[in-house]
Design a protein around this motif. Structure first.
Motif, PDB file in Angstrom:
ATOM      1  N   ARG A 184      -1.877  -9.205   6.265  1.00 22.44           N
ATOM      2  CA  ARG A 184      -0.995  -8.093   7.248  1.00 22.44           C
ATOM      3  C   ARG A 184       0.129  -7.699   6.618  1.00 22.44           C
ATOM      4  N   SER A 185       0.880  -8.374   5.814  1.00 21.88           N
ATOM      5  CA  SER A 185       1.897  -8.036   5.063  1.00 21.88           C
ATOM      6  C   SER A 185       1.656  -6.989   3.819  1.00 21.88           C
ATOM      7  N   LEU A 186       0.528  -7.233   3.203  1.00 22.29           N
ATOM      8  CA  LEU A 186       0.108  -6.115   2.200  1.00 22.29           C
ATOM      9  C   LEU A 186      -0.339  -4.955   2.866  1.00 22.29           C
ATOM     10  N   ARG A 187      -0.988  -4.863   3.895  1.00 22.21           N
ATOM     11  CA  ARG A 187      -1.436  -3.725   4.739  1.00 22.21           C
ATOM     12  C   ARG A 187       0.102  -2.867   5.110  1.00 22.21           C
ATOM     13  N   ARG A 188       0.894  -3.803   5.666  1.00 17.70           N
ATOM     14  CA  ARG A 188       2.087  -3.010   6.188  1.00 17.70           C
ATOM     15  C   ARG A 188       2.910  -2.392   5.030  1.00 17.70           C
ATOM     16  N   ALA A 228       1.423   0.609   3.999  1.00 20.03           N
ATOM     17  CA  ALA A 228       1.643   1.993   4.618  1.00 20.03           C
ATOM     18  C   ALA A 228       3.135   2.371   4.523  1.00 20.03           C
ATOM     19  N   VAL A 229       3.928   1.326   4.631  1.00 23.58           N
ATOM     20  CA  VAL A 229       5.437   1.775   4.545  1.00 23.58           C
ATOM     21  C   VAL A 229       5.457   2.611   3.174  1.00 23.58           C
ATOM     22  N   VAL A 230       5.092   2.227   2.080  1.00 27.05           N
ATOM     23  CA  VAL A 230       5.211   3.027   0.748  1.00 27.05           C
ATOM     24  C   VAL A 230       4.522   4.122   0.929  1.00 27.05           C
ATOM     25  N   GLU A 231       3.439   4.394   1.288  1.00 26.22           N
ATOM     26  CA  GLU A 231       2.632   5.621   1.504  1.00 26.22           C
ATOM     27  C   GLU A 231       3.319   6.686   2.537  1.00 26.22           C
ATOM     28  N   ARG A 232       3.930   6.045   3.369  1.00 23.43           N
ATOM     29  CA  ARG A 232       4.508   6.914   4.356  1.00 23.43           C
ATOM     30  C   ARG A 232       5.810   7.722   3.842  1.00 23.43           C
ATOM     31  N   GLN A 233       6.536   7.002   3.093  1.00 25.71           N
ATOM     32  CA  GLN A 233       7.841   7.387   2.766  1.00 25.71           C
ATOM     33  C   GLN A 233       7.623   8.371   1.374  1.00 25.71           C
TER      34      GLN A 233
END
Length: 145
Positions: A14-18, A21-26
């Motif tokens: 879950r941490s890896l997926r999160r 997502a955070v890195v991609e979004r930014q």
């Protein structure tokens, strides 16, 4: 290794997926704001640049880990902007090769500093050398590299 994943490993997933997502979004937000370039398009240009400017569509899909039909739509858009073109393969004349154009290379080159800066801010600056070695080792195991 246990048959069923333990809570710690599920939490790591879950941490890896999160984190992904955070890195991609930014990065996507910065590329869109500064270059009107979605991260998905940047990644296509980057993959082509890293491959010397040419890849067969199935090789590009494999590199990006996406299906060919959604990639084909993205390449259509990039082609419409003049950033890529499709050529017949030199090898057999039947296959299609996606080619990075001069304009596409210029777009990639213009956006590259933004990509690197945001990656540094949201990921690289937070990893010690020890963390980096551990993350790289784990990711190589997961990706089979």
């Amino acid at each position: 290794m246990p048959t069923r994943p333990d809570p710690e490993r599920l939490a790591a997933l879950r941490s890896l997926r999160r984190a992904h997502a955070v890195v991609e979004r930014q990065i996507d937000r910065a590329l869109m704001t500064q270059h009107e370039l979605p991260l998905t398009w940047f990644e296509i240009l980057l993959a082509l640049q890293n491959a010397g400017g040419r890849l067969r569509i199935h090789e590009l899909a494999e590199e990006l880990m996406v299906n060919k039909s959604s990639l084909s739509r993205q390449v259509d858009r990039l082609e419409g902007l003049g950033w890529t073109r499709r050529d017949r393969s030199d090898e057999d004349g039947r296959g299609i090769v996606v080619v990075l154009t001069k304009a596409g290379r210029a777009t990639w080159r213009s956006a590259q500093p933004t990509y690197r800066k945001v990656a540094q801010q949201v990921l690289c600056a937070h990893l010690t050398d020890t963390d980096l070695v551990a993350v790289q080792r784990a990711l190589k195991v997961l990706t089979g590299e």
